[in-house]
Design a protein around this motif. Structure first.
Motif, short mmCIF file in Angstrom:
data_model
loop_
_atom_site.label_atom_id
_atom_site.label_comp_id
_atom_site.label_asym_id
_atom_site.label_seq_id
_atom_site.Cartn_x
_atom_site.Cartn_y
_atom_site.Cartn_z
N ALA A 95 -4.14 7.68 -1.90
CA ALA A 95 -4.22 7.33 -0.47
C ALA A 95 -5.14 6.14 -0.27
O ALA A 95 -6.11 6.19 0.50
CB ALA A 95 -4.70 8.53 0.34
N HIS A 126 0.63 8.67 -6.10
CA HIS A 126 0.14 9.86 -5.39
C HIS A 126 -1.33 9.73 -5.01
O HIS A 126 -2.16 10.61 -5.29
CB HIS A 126 0.36 11.12 -6.25
N SER A 179 -6.20 2.33 0.99
CA SER A 179 -5.93 1.65 2.27
C SER A 179 -5.78 0.14 2.13
O SER A 179 -5.12 -0.49 2.96
CB SER A 179 -7.05 1.95 3.27
N ASN A 197 0.85 3.91 -3.10
CA ASN A 197 0.39 5.26 -2.79
C ASN A 197 1.45 6.30 -3.13
O ASN A 197 1.14 7.40 -3.63
CB ASN A 197 0.02 5.36 -1.31
N LYS A 198 2.72 5.99 -2.88
CA LYS A 198 3.79 6.92 -3.20
C LYS A 198 4.00 7.04 -4.70
O LYS A 198 4.22 8.14 -5.24
CB LYS A 198 5.09 6.48 -2.52
N ARG A 237 0.83 -1.20 0.00
CA ARG A 237 0.00 0.00 0.00
C ARG A 237 0.87 1.26 0.00
O ARG A 237 0.62 2.20 -0.76
CB ARG A 237 -0.91 -0.01 1.24
#
Length: 315
Positions: free
Chosen positions: A156, A154, A158, A150-151, A146
């Motif tokens: 978020a 970009h 879960s 996400n990085k 995750r």
């Protein structure tokens, strides 16, 4: 409020819904999963794909009234690909056959897809789950994957690895899938992010497997395959980032090696470490080649993405 709920229900009923359940040796639980989803989504057609099972999964699914599909190539990715190819619906509810996902929360996921216009609604498990639903390493691996995704993109999100999702027809028929095993969930998420499909997560309660059912997930083997898939996806869909990262590492080594040679030349006006000088120059050249390769492949990737998006809009 009642009138609004009736209106929302009618909108859902206006769409064809397929509940698709890929199974490998789930005779202990598949019958209950089918019954639960029939009660929660009576308007849906329920399909079970028997993925090279060696137990009575097919018989249990048939007795429970599901439509059976067979796939001899073992692997959840193969199972999902076959289901997507052979089933035609407006919305697809995909769920594992191990009775760990709550069927009674499927209307909420489906309503979000229909009312909100989302192409992928994911049942997120990491906030609400039974005490022993996750193995310790699985929980850690999910968090690492995750964090990485996400990085890179970009966002978020879960829960990248959830096996409980509602997918739109546009997504199912518009995205090519290559994963063959349990990395299929990661590929679904990554492809949705890359091609710009709308994603929504809804918290669900994730249960432990019932007695008599066992997990087919191999912690290290399948974890390595998921990580390999992430690397390949980044290489193929974020090529400039991938190759510039390699180029930067090579450039740093080249400068370190070259610094030693340059320092020696400044002090003695002579290069004694010729092999190190050659290595330094070669490393810097390799770094530059990676930067150029990343630029070229990034341009091609953008062009293919444009073609894919245009084709999606024409569907």
């Amino acid at each position: 409020m009642a009138a609004q709920k009736i209106s929302e229900r009618r909108k859902i009923l206006d769409n064809s819904i397929a509940v698709i359940i890929p199974c490998h040796n789930e005779e202990a639980t598949v019958g209950k999963v089918i019954a639960d989803f029939r009660a929660s989504l009576p308007e849906a057609v329920i399909y079970v794909l028997d993925n090279a099972s060696t137990d009575r999964t097919a018989e249990a699914a048939r007795n429970a009234g599901a439509t059976l599909i067979f796939e001899s190539r073992k692997g959840k990715g193969f199972a999902v690909q076959t289901l997507f190819e052979r089933i035609d619906a407006d919305y697809y509810v995909i769920v594992d056959g191990d009775d760990t996902y709550p069927a009674d929360e499927s209307p909420a996921l489906l309503r979000e897809a229909v009312e909100g216009g989302f192409d992928m609604v994911v049942g997120a498990r990491l906030d609400r789950y039974s005490g022993h639903a996750f193995r310790p390493l699985h929980h850690l691996g999910n968090r690492f994957i995750r964090f990485t995704i996400n990085k890179l993109f970009h966002v978020a999100l879960s829960d990248i690895l959830s096996g409980y999702r509602v997918l739109s027809r546009n997504f199912v028929k518009g995205v090519p899938l290559l994963a063959v095993g349990f990395e299929i969930e990661t590929e679904l998420t990554l492809k949705a992010l890359y091609y710009g499909y709308k994603i929504k997560e809804i918290d669900i309660h994730y249960r432990e497997r019932p007695q008599g059912s066992y997990s087919k997930l191999r912690t290290f083997t399948d974890g390595f395959r998921v990580l390999s898939l992430i690397v390949m996806i980044v290489r193929d869909y974020r090529p400039f980032f991938f190759f510039s990262l390699i180029g930067t590492v090579l450039l740093l080594f080249g400068l370190i090696f070259g610094g030693v040679v340059i320092k020696e030349y400044i002090e003695t006006r002579y290069i004694r470490r010729v092999p190190l000088a050659v290595l330094s120059a070669s490393t810097v050249i390799a770094a530059l080649l990676n930067y150029f390769a990343g630029l070229i492949l990034d341009s091609l990737s953008r062009r293919f993405k444009e073609i894919m998006i245009v084709g999606k809009k024409r569907l």
